[in-house]
Motif scaffolding. Structure first.
Motif, short mmCIF file in Angstrom:
data_model
loop_
_atom_site.label_atom_id
_atom_site.label_comp_id
_atom_site.label_asym_id
_atom_site.label_seq_id
_atom_site.Cartn_x
_atom_site.Cartn_y
_atom_site.Cartn_z
N ASP A 1 27.01 -11.18 13.34
CA ASP A 1 26.84 -11.74 12.01
C ASP A 1 25.84 -12.89 12.05
O ASP A 1 25.97 -13.81 12.85
N GLY A 2 24.85 -12.84 11.17
CA GLY A 2 23.84 -13.88 11.11
C GLY A 2 22.68 -13.68 12.05
O GLY A 2 21.74 -14.49 12.06
N SER B 1 26.18 -15.09 8.17
CA SER B 1 27.03 -15.60 9.25
C SER B 1 28.50 -15.64 8.88
O SER B 1 29.36 -15.70 9.76
N GLN C 1 20.63 -16.45 6.19
CA GLN C 1 21.37 -16.41 7.46
C GLN C 1 22.76 -17.01 7.32
O GLN C 1 23.72 -16.51 7.91
N THR C 2 22.89 -18.07 6.53
CA THR C 2 24.20 -18.70 6.36
C THR C 2 25.19 -17.74 5.72
O THR C 2 26.34 -17.63 6.15
N TYR D 1 18.88 -10.68 7.98
CA TYR D 1 20.00 -11.12 8.79
C TYR D 1 21.14 -10.13 8.65
O TYR D 1 21.44 -9.65 7.55
#
Length: 248
Positions: free
Chosen positions: A66-67, A211, A207-208, A190
């Motif tokens: 993840d991310g 994630s 990306q956040t 991502y």
């Protein structure tokens, strides 16, 4: 100079005092130098494995965290060739009104939406079922010429775009006209997991958000069901990814 798919790049490594080793290799071919993975791990994603419910399918296991950043490449997009088209986003980047189409300056504006394009980006035009913008083909691909964050011109080739050779706009079209953005070559996305399944992953711009690993795909990119890309397109991991078995 950026590394390109299908080209060889020379990597020079100091192996000790007075010892230098150089290796020339296509960086997309698996190769390990010391403890650092030189190549990107590449997944070919045929259009049949692309789903418009926000996720892409890869068999048997994608292995993305993840991310994790992953790069997209259409592997040879040619304008007007449907078999080479990239993946199309389902969210319009512009919905210009007739008053925002300037036939004198060949510009198209949307005061309410920032298009997010750079000069040379591939985009798709739909007239929404009404009259097309004059000089612009319905359901056709173009290259953007960025004027400002809300304004573009259109070009029929990448070279024309970077040289500011714009399509001659001869009519304002209708208020249902929309532009959509394709996935761009070398664009970074991502990954996020899909309900814990190792064979599917969501794609995110942020990306956040990726994630957080939201299994329902909240915030993921919605893909156009009709234009899922071609059968040779790839997603790849970042260059220089460390080998987790030897690096901490």
């Amino acid at each position: 100079m950026p590394i390109q798919i299908g080209t060889n790049s020379t990597v020079t490594k100091h192996t000790g005092i007075g010892s230098v080793r150089s290796v020339t290799k296509d960086p997309f071919t698996p190769m390990e130098s010391g403890r650092t993975l030189i190549s990107a791990k590449t997944y070919v994603i045929p259009s049949s494995d692309v789903n418009n419910s926000d996720f892409v399918v890869e068999w048997p296991q994608h292995g993305f965290s993840d991310g994790e950043p992953i790069m997209y490449h259409s592997m040879g997009y040619i304008r007007g060739d449907n078999s080479t088209r990239p993946i199309l986003r389902n969210t319009a980047i512009m919905n210009p009104q007739t008053s925002e189409v300037d036939v004198s300056n060949d510009t198209i504006n949307d005061a309410n939406l920032a298009h997010g394009c750079e000069t040379g980006d591939t985009i798709f035009y739909s007239n929404g079922g009404g009259t097309s913008i004059g000089g612009v083909g319905n359901d056709s691909d173009y290259y953007a010429i960025k004027v400002d964050d809300n304004t573009i011109k259109l070009a029929t080739s990448y070279d024309n775009a970077i040289n500011d050779v714009a399509v001659d706009i001869s009519g304002t079209g209708n208020n249902l006209s929309k532009f959509y953005k394709y996935f761009q070559d070398n664009e970074t996305f991502y990954a996020g997991h899909h309900d814990g399944q190792d064979s599917r992953f969501y794609l995110f711009d942020n990306q956040t958000t990726a994630s957080t690993g939201t299994g329902d795909g909240s915030g993921a990119i919605v893909i156009n069901d009709s234009l899922k890309g071609n059968n040779n397109q790839v997603f790849s991991t970042s260059f220089g990814r460390l080998d987790p078995t030897t690096d901490t």
